[in-house]
Design an enzyme around this catalytic site. Structure first.
Site, PDB file in Angstrom:
ATOM      1  CD  GLU A   1     -56.961 -17.810  24.483  1.00  0.00           C
ATOM      2  OE1 GLU A   1     -58.095 -18.342  24.541  1.00  0.00           O
ATOM      3  OE2 GLU A   1     -55.940 -18.433  24.188  1.00  0.00           O
TER       4      GLU A   1
ATOM      5  CG  HIS B   1     -52.051 -21.697  25.086  1.00  0.00           C
ATOM      6  ND1 HIS B   1     -51.608 -22.919  25.525  1.00  0.00           N
ATOM      7  CD2 HIS B   1     -53.178 -21.929  24.385  1.00  0.00           C
ATOM      8  CE1 HIS B   1     -52.431 -23.871  25.098  1.00  0.00           C
ATOM      9  NE2 HIS B   1     -53.394 -23.281  24.409  1.00  0.00           N
TER      10      HIS B   1
ATOM     11  NE  ARG C   1     -53.570 -29.924  20.598  1.00  0.00           N
ATOM     12  CZ  ARG C   1     -53.551 -28.608  20.774  1.00  0.00           C
ATOM     13  NH1 ARG C   1     -52.409 -27.969  20.856  1.00  0.00           N
ATOM     14  NH2 ARG C   1     -54.668 -27.936  20.886  1.00  0.00           N
TER      15      ARG C   1
ATOM     16  NE  ARG D   1     -55.538 -18.409  19.815  1.00  0.00           N
ATOM     17  CZ  ARG D   1     -55.914 -19.487  20.490  1.00  0.00           C
ATOM     18  NH1 ARG D   1     -57.188 -19.773  20.586  1.00  0.00           N
ATOM     19  NH2 ARG D   1     -55.025 -20.248  21.054  1.00  0.00           N
TER      20      ARG D   1
ATOM     21  CG  ASN E   1     -59.912 -17.774  19.098  1.00  0.00           C
ATOM     22  OD1 ASN E   1     -59.268 -18.572  18.428  1.00  0.00           O
ATOM     23  ND2 ASN E   1     -59.856 -17.732  20.421  1.00  0.00           N
TER      24      ASN E   1
END
Ligand code: ADP
Length: 398
Positions: A383, A185, A245, A97, A12
């Site tokens: 994840e 996500h 962000r 990912r 990932n």
């Protein structure tokens, strides 16, 4: 080789950290064996690895000139380290990912030359993330030649959203050329949705609003296990404020920065991706723990704004699926920051969301007040586990 047993590796490659994990494939699915993380790439890299019992397998800090200077070098270190640690044990498959799957990739894909070319064409849609993912794929192919690789997309789970949720209010040819809301996500949302369904099939078939609040943060409205709306859009910049962000911002502000303030697009990009959000607003850090500890008025206001925006979007997500049966908090902030959760939920009683303060402060699995109409849950996302499962499924599908 049988696809029922063996080792599945997961990579990932994020923008600021690189995570890797190993799973033993069993007929019932992947079982975690170890996980590792490298942070501070390009600065003072730190690599950690643990086995499934939480025991430390590696803990290394670089302070000299031999530190991996960029993602490619760091991935090389990780992949070589994995190779050595396996002592010749065969690797069944490697799952990656990949941030952007564009319009076409709605399910995980076995990686071949054509897939790599298609992923390269998507780089302009995710210039800060997609290149790292491609570097990871190439490094893995080089060190584990012949081992099947599978790309799992952050955007794929959202391809069930309707046109109205995916389009911008622009002339249709922009949508047709791929300028639309993709959502991100997705692997986290899919994991949470599946987990809730396993725990309580009736709830999993209902209406969930999931708040993935980590360094990157977004919300997703899920109905019957399918994504119906999310706060992230064309890029992972939209939606709620994040660690660094800005989240949603009037596009007129961007035009003003360029046309009137004379900022370059590179300066605006840096500001919106790296200098805004919790870090930019608080003037302290992107980390909620440090912002809470700072206790300055500016830090306090950053948390107030964050909670306001998440609260507003929870209601918007619920409206997009005609109601809400459960609110699920996940990722670093969602799983741990109980004061932030309390602040977000204050004022949502009208939706049936009321917290039990003690259970919330204890990070309990269920934090809603007894008798509240909406269940409020806290779950750890996984994840990497989701990627391992997809990778095995793709392998077994041939
Ligand atoms: P990423 O998106 O990089 O995977 P994570 O999901 O790990 O990020 O979330 C990291 C963030 O979670 C940290 O920056 C911090 O704000 C928050 N966090 C982690 N642990 C705690 C804690 N115990 N209390 C408050 N906030 C926390």
């Amino acid at each position: 080789m049988s696809h029922d047993t063996g080792l599945v590796l997961v990579l990932n490659a994020g923008s600021s950290s690189l995570k890797s994990a190993g799973f033993t494939a069993t007929p019932a699915g992947p079982e975690p064996r170890f996980s590792g993380q490298m942070e501070g790439i390009g600065n003072a890299p730190h690599m950690m690895a643990r086995n499934a019992a939480g025991e430390t397998l590696a803990d290394h800090r670089w302070d000299g000139g031999d530190a991996p200077a960029n993602h490619a070098a760091a991935l090389g270190v990780i992949v070589r380290g994995l190779d050595q640690a396996l002592h010749g044990e065969a690797v069944l498959a490697i799952g990656h990912r990949v941030v952007h799957g564009g319009v076409d990739f709605a399910v995980p894909m076995r990686i071949d030359e054509a897939t790599i070319a298609a992923l390269e064409r998507l780089v302009p849609l995710a210039p800060l993330h997609q290149p790292h993912n491609l570097v990871g794929i190439r490094a893995a192919a080089e060190h584990f030649p012949g081992v099947p690789q599978v790309a799992c997309f952050d955007t794929a789970f959202h391809r069930t959203q309707g046109w109205a949720a995916q389009t911008f209010a622009l002339p249709p040819h922009f949508y047709d050329q791929g300028i639309r809301r993709y959502g991100f996500h997705g692997l986290s949302y899919e994991y949470i949705s599946r987990r809730i369904t396993e725990e309580d099939p009736k709830l999993g078939a209902g209406r969930l609003v999931v708040a993935h609040l980590g360094n990157g943060a977004s919300l997703c409205a899920i109905e019957g296990g399918r994504s119906r709306a999310s706060t992230m859009g064309f890029t992972a910049l939209d939606g709620i404020p994040m660690g660094t962000r800005s989240g949603q911002i009037d596009p007129g502000v961007v035009l003003h920065m360029i046309d009137t303030l004379g900022m370059t697009t590179a300066e605006v990009t840096r500001l919106l991706y790296n200098g805004s959000g919790l870090k930019g607003m608080s003037g302290v850090s992107q980390d909620v723990r440090q912002i809470e500890a700072a206790g300055t008025e500016q830090a306090e206001r950053a948390l107030e704004h964050f909670a306001f925006r998440v609260r507003r979007e929870i209601a918007a997500m619920a409206a997009s699926i005609g109601g809400i049966d459960a609110l699920v908090f996940t990722a670093g902030i969602g799983e741990n920051a109980h004061r932030v959760r309390a602040r977000i939920c204050a004022g949502l009683d009208f939706l049936g969301i009321t917290l039990d303060p003690l259970r919330n402060a204890a990070n309990a699995l269920e934090i809603s007040a007894p008798g509240a109409a909406v269940r409020v849950l806290v779950r750890r996302t996984d994840e990497e586990g989701m990627i391992a499962r997809h990778t095995l499924d793709a392998l077994r599908a041939g």
